[in-house]
Write an enzyme that holds these catalytic residues in place. Structure first.
Site, PDB file in Angstrom:
ATOM      1  N   LYS A 112      -0.739  11.715   5.133  1.00  0.00           N
ATOM      2  CA  LYS A 112      -0.574  10.702   6.184  1.00  0.00           C
ATOM      3  C   LYS A 112       0.100   9.457   5.608  1.00  0.00           C
ATOM      4  O   LYS A 112       1.031   8.899   6.193  1.00  0.00           O
ATOM      5  CB  LYS A 112      -1.947  10.333   6.753  1.00  0.00           C
ATOM      6  CG  LYS A 112      -1.906   9.298   7.870  1.00  0.00           C
ATOM      7  CD  LYS A 112      -3.152   8.403   7.873  1.00  0.00           C
ATOM      8  CE  LYS A 112      -2.982   7.234   6.938  1.00  0.00           C
ATOM      9  NZ  LYS A 112      -4.052   6.235   6.955  1.00  0.00           N
TER      10      LYS A 112
ATOM     11  N   LYS B 149       0.833  -1.200   0.000  1.00  0.00           N
ATOM     12  CA  LYS B 149       0.000   0.000   0.000  1.00  0.00           C
ATOM     13  C   LYS B 149       0.871   1.255   0.000  1.00  0.00           C
ATOM     14  O   LYS B 149       0.601   2.225  -0.703  1.00  0.00           O
ATOM     15  CB  LYS B 149      -0.943   0.002   1.207  1.00  0.00           C
ATOM     16  CG  LYS B 149      -1.851   1.233   1.331  1.00  0.00           C
ATOM     17  CD  LYS B 149      -2.924   1.325   0.267  1.00  0.00           C
ATOM     18  CE  LYS B 149      -3.657   2.658   0.238  1.00  0.00           C
ATOM     19  NZ  LYS B 149      -4.691   2.822   1.237  1.00  0.00           N
TER      20      LYS B 149
END
Lengths: 300, 300
Positions: free
Chosen positions: B245, B177
């Site tokens: 983030k 990811k």
């Protein structure tokens, strides 16, 4: 045969790895060709196919209706157009000058102005697709200049390429090519940072590539160069030193236009280091091996 | 109905913009659901569909066979697993803990170690595809953990996603990811530098996008976000602050693994500046507007 079907005589200057197969395709399509190359031996192959050789660019210009140049870099184009025996000494009203080299948009505009002052027209028409595209006549051609000149040159472009787009006025072809080279360079670096991080994290980069190809991170670069990196195949392809040259054009253009392009600058900088290490003749995907090396991960 | 067909009870923690539609899809597929959410009101919708609500994560763990967590950030995951009423206080042998949040590979490995110590299993299974993918059950799911746990969880993944890949051991899903988020962020910046340079050079960026899509510079980002940029549509989509983030996780991982990722660092830095300007709720493609602004080109 009517007069309309007589093919114009094409002058072709620059018979390198790209120019020669492009010229050969034009000969095969029935265009009379007059050629010039700085290294005369490189004219032999096309002369055998029926081209006429000359001693300098101005001579090519004298005997042709349309002149195509395909040269390595901006200084070469400058010399061939504006040098002592350059094209601009002889260009005539009604001629079309087509520069298919990858050079700065600035010189494309300079050629356009001079040509116009002499009643001629010009197109900047850089290509992508490499020597394979040149051989197969499947180059992408990005064209700047008037619609009128574009339409006159279109039949020649169809012999050399497949994806032929008129982008806008003079310089627009070179700007598009520079955008292409920016995106390709940065995307190589993007997949490099990702795949090296995966490998150093103990995760199979082949599986990461597959997973990413299924989603939003998908790109031709991840597909083609991702596989190259997995196979450690760094023979060119597209040489690092040529891509560095193209990013130099991009940075020059960014300076002219006052655009901050930090990622382009960073990748260009990394290419400088790779050239210093003697890696300029390798494929540009070797950028990924450099990212690996900086992470103390062997990739050769 | 045989015993084999009895569906396991699923605990689901985190009913935000992603978690709620994922939980709803599981209910619709016939899984008994026990849920917890920090803001209790957010449980109401799934309770109406038949889910049972609880007061803390440990209670979810008590009554379920498989626990799924879908939380905003690493500290939230840390709290839910390792806090006072956390999952790890109650996890039993044979349970599977599946964290589908996007968090650091480090915490995924920490969960895996603790779970294993208690005879349970865990999977890190972050997703991509956004809230639309969550609603439609078409998420891409990148999974780290044992093959055994992956196979047990597979029927649940099939309810929530479409492109489901087992990448490797614990942490491998999160690493994948993070690689995805690196490539997406840098590719946005790549098309930004190119399209802004085109526009400031007086060249139609729509034509540049089309020309580039035909060749080696082609990507989903150029296709989708390229069009967004041309339309100046910066409503999310995927919010800038969430992508920042994720890049923070990427940089943390790069630090852990000692990988130099200069382009990731640069884009993260640019996102910091955009958050300071109050642009965190806009789509991440707003990065391109920032490049334009730095070139004194309006793009809003």
């Amino acid at each position: 045969m009517t007069v309309d079907n007589v093919k114009p005589t094409v002058g072709f200057i620059g018979l390198g790895i790209m120019g020669r197969p492009m010229a050969e395709n034009l000969i095969r399509a029935g265009y009379p060709l007059i050629v010039y190359n700085r290294t005369p031996q490189k004219m032999e192959a096309v002369v055998k196919l029926g081209a006429k050789s000359t001693n300098h660019p101005a001579q090519v210009c004298d005997d042709s209706d349309i002149v195509i140049t395909m040269l390595p870099d901006t200084p070469d184009v400058d010399q061939v157009y504006f040098g002592d025996h350059g094209i601009m000494n002889r260009v005539r009203a009604g001629q079309i000058l087509i520069d298919m080299s990858t050079v700065s948009p600035r010189i494309a505009r300079k050629i356009a102005e001079e040509a116009q002052a002499k009643g001629a027209e010009s197109l900047d028409a850089p290509v992508s697709g490499g020597d394979i595209g040149a051989k197969e006549g499947t180059l992408s051609i990005m064209v700047g200049g008037s619609v009128h000149a574009f339409e006159r040159a279109y039949p020649l472009f169809q012999v050399m390429g497949k994806n032929i787009v008129h982008i806008g006025p003079s310089g627009a072809g070179q700007v598009t090519k520079t955008c292409n080279q920016i995106v390709v360079a940065i995307t190589i670096e993007a997949i490099g940072e990702a795949l090296v991080l995966a490998e150093k994290s103990g995760v199979d980069p082949a599986k990461v590539r597959s997973a990413l190809l299924g989603g939003f991170a998908s790109s031709r670069i991840l597909e083609i160069h991702g596989q190259r990196v997995l196979d450690r195949r760094f023979e060119p392809g597209f040489k690092m030193r040529l891509h560095r040259k193209d990013l130099n054009i991009a940075l020059d253009t960014a300076q002219d236009m006052e655009v901050s392009t930090p990622l382009t600058a960073l990748v260009h900088d990394m290419m400088n280091s790779l050239l210093a290490q003697g890696k300029g003749e390798l494929d540009h995907s070797y950028l990924v091996a450099e990212i690996a090396k900086r992470a103390n991960l062997a990739m050769e």
